[in-house]
Motif scaffolding. Structure first.
Motif, PDB file in Angstrom:
ATOM      1  N   VAL A   1       0.851  -1.184   0.000  1.00 34.91           N
ATOM      2  CA  VAL A   1       0.000   0.000   0.000  1.00 34.91           C
ATOM      3  C   VAL A   1       0.882   1.226   0.000  1.00 34.91           C
ATOM      4  CG1 VAL A   1      -1.814   1.215   1.235  1.00 34.91           C
ATOM      5  CG2 VAL A   1      -1.751  -1.266   1.273  1.00 34.91           C
ATOM      6  N   GLN A   2       0.575   2.136  -0.887  1.00 36.90           N
ATOM      7  CA  GLN A   2       1.372   3.349  -1.023  1.00 36.90           C
ATOM      8  C   GLN A   2       0.717   4.518  -0.291  1.00 36.90           C
ATOM      9  OE1 GLN A   2       4.301   3.236  -2.595  1.00 36.90           O
ATOM     10  NE2 GLN A   2       3.934   1.075  -2.954  1.00 36.90           N
ATOM     11  N   GLY A   3       1.483   5.568  -0.097  1.00 41.37           N
ATOM     12  CA  GLY A   3       0.931   6.826   0.391  1.00 41.37           C
ATOM     13  C   GLY A   3       0.737   6.888   1.892  1.00 41.37           C
ATOM     14  N   ARG A   4      -0.219   7.712   2.286  1.00 39.36           N
ATOM     15  CA  ARG A   4      -0.449   8.045   3.688  1.00 39.36           C
ATOM     16  C   ARG A   4      -0.804   6.822   4.524  1.00 39.36           C
ATOM     17  NH1 ARG A   4      -4.780  10.537   6.862  1.00 39.36           N
ATOM     18  NH2 ARG A   4      -3.740  11.706   8.500  1.00 39.36           N
ATOM     19  N   LEU A   5      -1.661   5.959   4.007  1.00 36.91           N
ATOM     20  CA  LEU A   5      -2.041   4.755   4.745  1.00 36.91           C
ATOM     21  C   LEU A   5      -0.802   3.942   5.089  1.00 36.91           C
ATOM     22  CD1 LEU A   5      -4.027   2.692   5.888  1.00 36.91           C
ATOM     23  CD2 LEU A   5      -4.191   1.730   3.602  1.00 36.91           C
ATOM     24  N   ASN A   6       0.101   3.807   4.137  1.00 37.49           N
ATOM     25  CA  ASN A   6       1.317   3.043   4.365  1.00 37.49           C
ATOM     26  C   ASN A   6       2.136   3.659   5.504  1.00 37.49           C
ATOM     27  OD1 ASN A   6       3.238   1.069   3.963  1.00 37.49           O
ATOM     28  ND2 ASN A   6       4.289   2.207   2.377  1.00 37.49           N
ATOM     29  N   GLN A   7       2.277   4.967   5.534  1.00 36.44           N
ATOM     30  CA  GLN A   7       3.029   5.639   6.575  1.00 36.44           C
ATOM     31  C   GLN A   7       2.370   5.447   7.939  1.00 36.44           C
ATOM     32  OE1 GLN A   7       3.170   9.667   5.213  1.00 36.44           O
ATOM     33  NE2 GLN A   7       4.568   9.214   3.520  1.00 36.44           N
ATOM     34  N   LEU A   8       1.059   5.606   8.007  1.00 42.35           N
ATOM     35  CA  LEU A   8       0.344   5.428   9.271  1.00 42.35           C
ATOM     36  C   LEU A   8       0.435   3.986   9.748  1.00 42.35           C
ATOM     37  CD1 LEU A   8      -2.879   7.517   8.545  1.00 42.35           C
ATOM     38  CD2 LEU A   8      -1.014   8.123  10.100  1.00 42.35           C
ATOM     39  N   ALA A   9       0.266   3.055   8.842  1.00 46.86           N
ATOM     40  CA  ALA A   9       0.331   1.638   9.207  1.00 46.86           C
ATOM     41  C   ALA A   9       1.721   1.273   9.716  1.00 46.86           C
ATOM     42  CB  ALA A   9      -0.053   0.773   8.011  1.00 46.86           C
ATOM     43  N   ARG A  10       2.741   1.799   9.073  1.00 45.24           N
ATOM     44  CA  ARG A  10       4.112   1.511   9.536  1.00 45.24           C
ATOM     45  C   ARG A  10       4.342   2.058  10.939  1.00 45.24           C
ATOM     46  NH1 ARG A  10       7.758  -0.408   5.869  1.00 45.24           N
ATOM     47  NH2 ARG A  10       7.147  -0.246   3.709  1.00 45.24           N
ATOM     48  N   ARG A  11       3.914   3.301  11.182  1.00 45.21           N
ATOM     49  CA  ARG A  11       4.093   3.892  12.509  1.00 45.21           C
ATOM     50  C   ARG A  11       3.348   3.102  13.582  1.00 45.21           C
ATOM     51  NH1 ARG A  11       2.440   9.545  11.605  1.00 45.21           N
ATOM     52  NH2 ARG A  11       3.281   9.535   9.534  1.00 45.21           N
ATOM     53  N   ALA A  12       2.162   2.626  13.241  1.00 39.79           N
ATOM     54  CA  ALA A  12       1.359   1.862  14.196  1.00 39.79           C
ATOM     55  C   ALA A  12       1.717   0.377  14.206  1.00 39.79           C
ATOM     56  CB  ALA A  12      -0.119   2.033  13.862  1.00 39.79           C
TER      57      ALA A  12
END
Length: 84
Positions: free
Chosen positions: A5-16
């Motif tokens: 998954v690209q973009g913002r979702l990917n960043q949020l998922a990685r942080r969480a």
């Protein structure tokens, strides 16, 4: 099936540190496109279910056949979200 998954979702998922599995049921139509989709098992975090559905809607399949003719088929798909 592994979905990237690209973009913002990917960043949020990685942080969480979100990982897990979404199980979908879909109708693969006789033209190979994906019809009705429903979530059988939700990951329930940060839009992963929606990302799995969006990915599946883009895919094309070889249609099922009965007596040599294409037919609609119900299919269950497991999509894993894995941090790398």
């Amino acid at each position: 099936i592994l979905v990237r998954v690209q973009g913002r979702l990917n960043q949020l998922a990685r942080r969480a540190k979100v990982q897990g599995t979404v199980i979908l049921e879909a109708i693969i139509k006789r033209d190979g496109t994906v019809g009705s989709i429903r979530v059988l098992r939700s990951l329930g975090k940060l839009g992963c279910d929606e990302a799995a559905i969006a990915a599946l809607q883009q895919w094309r399949f070889k249609p099922g056949e009965m007596n040599g003719r294409p037919v609609d088929v119900i299919m269950t798909l497991t999509i894993r979200f894995v941090l790398q």
